[in-house]
Design a protein around this motif. Sequence first.
Motif, PDB file in Angstrom:
ATOM      1  N   MET A 141       1.056  -0.951   0.540  1.00 33.94           N
ATOM      2  CA  MET A 141      -0.227  -0.301   0.086  1.00 33.94           C
ATOM      3  C   MET A 141       0.509   1.313   0.435  1.00 33.94           C
ATOM      4  N   ALA A 142       0.228   2.121  -1.196  1.00 31.11           N
ATOM      5  CA  ALA A 142       1.517   3.210  -1.083  1.00 31.11           C
ATOM      6  C   ALA A 142       0.682   4.371   0.744  1.00 31.11           C
ATOM      7  N   THR A 143       1.797   4.971   1.022  1.00 32.29           N
ATOM      8  CA  THR A 143       1.964   6.315   1.467  1.00 32.29           C
ATOM      9  C   THR A 143       2.107   7.211   1.392  1.00 32.29           C
ATOM     10  N   GLY A 144       1.103   8.283   1.856  1.00 30.31           N
ATOM     11  CA  GLY A 144       1.534   9.626   1.408  1.00 30.31           C
ATOM     12  C   GLY A 144       2.578  10.788   1.483  1.00 30.31           C
ATOM     13  N   THR A 145       2.823  11.457   1.688  1.00 31.16           N
ATOM     14  CA  THR A 145       3.822  12.655   1.449  1.00 31.16           C
ATOM     15  C   THR A 145       4.607  12.509   3.282  1.00 31.16           C
ATOM     16  N   LYS A 146       3.952  12.281   3.985  1.00 32.98           N
ATOM     17  CA  LYS A 146       4.288  12.196   5.447  1.00 32.98           C
ATOM     18  C   LYS A 146       3.838  11.189   6.070  1.00 32.98           C
ATOM     19  N   ASN A 147       5.125  10.855   6.766  1.00 30.89           N
ATOM     20  CA  ASN A 147       4.718   9.231   8.073  1.00 30.89           C
ATOM     21  C   ASN A 147       5.565   9.450   9.256  1.00 30.89           C
ATOM     22  N   ALA A 148       5.436   8.845  10.220  1.00 32.45           N
ATOM     23  CA  ALA A 148       6.286   8.782  11.827  1.00 32.45           C
ATOM     24  C   ALA A 148       7.912   9.207  11.566  1.00 32.45           C
ATOM     25  N   LYS A 149       7.724   9.109  10.532  1.00 31.50           N
ATOM     26  CA  LYS A 149       9.553   9.264  10.371  1.00 31.50           C
ATOM     27  C   LYS A 149      10.095  10.170  10.271  1.00 31.50           C
ATOM     28  N   SER A 150       9.281  10.069   8.712  1.00 34.01           N
ATOM     29  CA  SER A 150      10.179  11.658   8.032  1.00 34.01           C
ATOM     30  C   SER A 150       8.727  11.814   6.699  1.00 34.01           C
ATOM     31  N   GLN A 151       9.653  13.040   5.910  1.00 31.60           N
ATOM     32  CA  GLN A 151       8.472  13.236   5.080  1.00 31.60           C
ATOM     33  C   GLN A 151       9.213  13.893   3.682  1.00 31.60           C
ATOM     34  N   LYS A 152       8.654  13.518   2.588  1.00 37.62           N
ATOM     35  CA  LYS A 152       9.211  13.444   1.568  1.00 37.62           C
ATOM     36  C   LYS A 152       8.915  14.931   0.624  1.00 37.62           C
ATOM     37  N   LEU A 153      10.230  15.032   0.402  1.00 41.54           N
ATOM     38  CA  LEU A 153      10.250  16.862  -0.073  1.00 41.54           C
ATOM     39  C   LEU A 153      10.773  16.749  -1.608  1.00 41.54           C
ATOM     40  N   GLN A 154      10.059  17.994  -2.552  1.00 43.56           N
ATOM     41  CA  GLN A 154      10.591  17.601  -3.958  1.00 43.56           C
ATOM     42  C   GLN A 154      11.087  18.856  -4.093  1.00 43.56           C
ATOM     43  N   ALA A 155      12.376  18.758  -4.804  1.00 34.72           N
ATOM     44  CA  ALA A 155      13.356  20.377  -5.704  1.00 34.72           C
ATOM     45  C   ALA A 155      13.977  20.029  -7.084  1.00 34.72           C
ATOM     46  N   ARG A 156      14.089  21.009  -7.803  1.00 30.03           N
ATOM     47  CA  ARG A 156      15.204  21.188  -8.730  1.00 30.03           C
ATOM     48  C   ARG A 156      15.817  21.699  -8.590  1.00 30.03           C
ATOM     49  N   ALA A 157      16.729  21.219  -8.927  1.00 35.18           N
ATOM     50  CA  ALA A 157      18.488  21.427  -8.579  1.00 35.18           C
ATOM     51  C   ALA A 157      18.936  21.982 -10.145  1.00 35.18           C
ATOM     52  N   PRO A 158      19.974  22.735 -10.177  1.00 31.61           N
ATOM     53  CA  PRO A 158      20.613  23.095 -11.050  1.00 31.61           C
ATOM     54  C   PRO A 158      21.636  21.585 -11.923  1.00 31.61           C
ATOM     55  N   HIS A 159      21.991  21.244 -12.893  1.00 36.88           N
ATOM     56  CA  HIS A 159      22.279  20.036 -13.587  1.00 36.88           C
ATOM     57  C   HIS A 159      23.804  20.564 -12.683  1.00 36.88           C
ATOM     58  N   ASP A 160      24.425  21.366 -13.324  1.00 40.99           N
ATOM     59  CA  ASP A 160      25.877  21.791 -12.128  1.00 40.99           C
ATOM     60  C   ASP A 160      26.341  21.199 -10.711  1.00 40.99           C
ATOM     61  N   VAL A 161      25.113  21.322 -10.250  1.00 40.14           N
ATOM     62  CA  VAL A 161      24.845  21.392  -8.536  1.00 40.14           C
ATOM     63  C   VAL A 161      25.147  19.684  -8.476  1.00 40.14           C
ATOM     64  N   ILE A 162      24.127  19.160  -9.544  1.00 47.29           N
ATOM     65  CA  ILE A 162      23.776  17.715  -8.748  1.00 47.29           C
ATOM     66  C   ILE A 162      25.348  16.148  -9.372  1.00 47.29           C
ATOM     67  N   GLU A 163      25.767  17.613 -10.501  1.00 53.34           N
ATOM     68  CA  GLU A 163      26.739  16.481 -11.412  1.00 53.34           C
ATOM     69  C   GLU A 163      28.156  16.268  -9.960  1.00 53.34           C
ATOM     70  N   GLU A 164      27.790  17.757  -9.172  1.00 50.78           N
ATOM     71  CA  GLU A 164      28.541  17.569  -8.271  1.00 50.78           C
ATOM     72  C   GLU A 164      28.668  17.225  -6.978  1.00 50.78           C
TER      73      GLU A 164
END
Length: 61
Positions: free
Chosen positions: A1-24
């Motif tokens: 069963m799928a859970t939501g974006t928040k549970n007892a221990k953590s929270q799911k976040l989404q963010a975009r980051a520049p390609h150069d930051v991801i490469e680093e």
Amino acid sequence: MATGTKNAKSQKLQARAPHDVIEEMEALKEPGESTAQFIVTSLQGEIKRRQRQKKQETPKG
């Protein structure tokens, strides 16, 4: 069963980051370290840095 974006221990976040930051990030991750581990460690370090900075800015008196 799928859970939501928040549970007892953590929270799911989404963010975009520049390609150069991801490469680093990919270049600097430790062997076996997940992207999530890298991001959480980075966030913890930045939170501590800002807390120290804020504490230093608070006038004593």
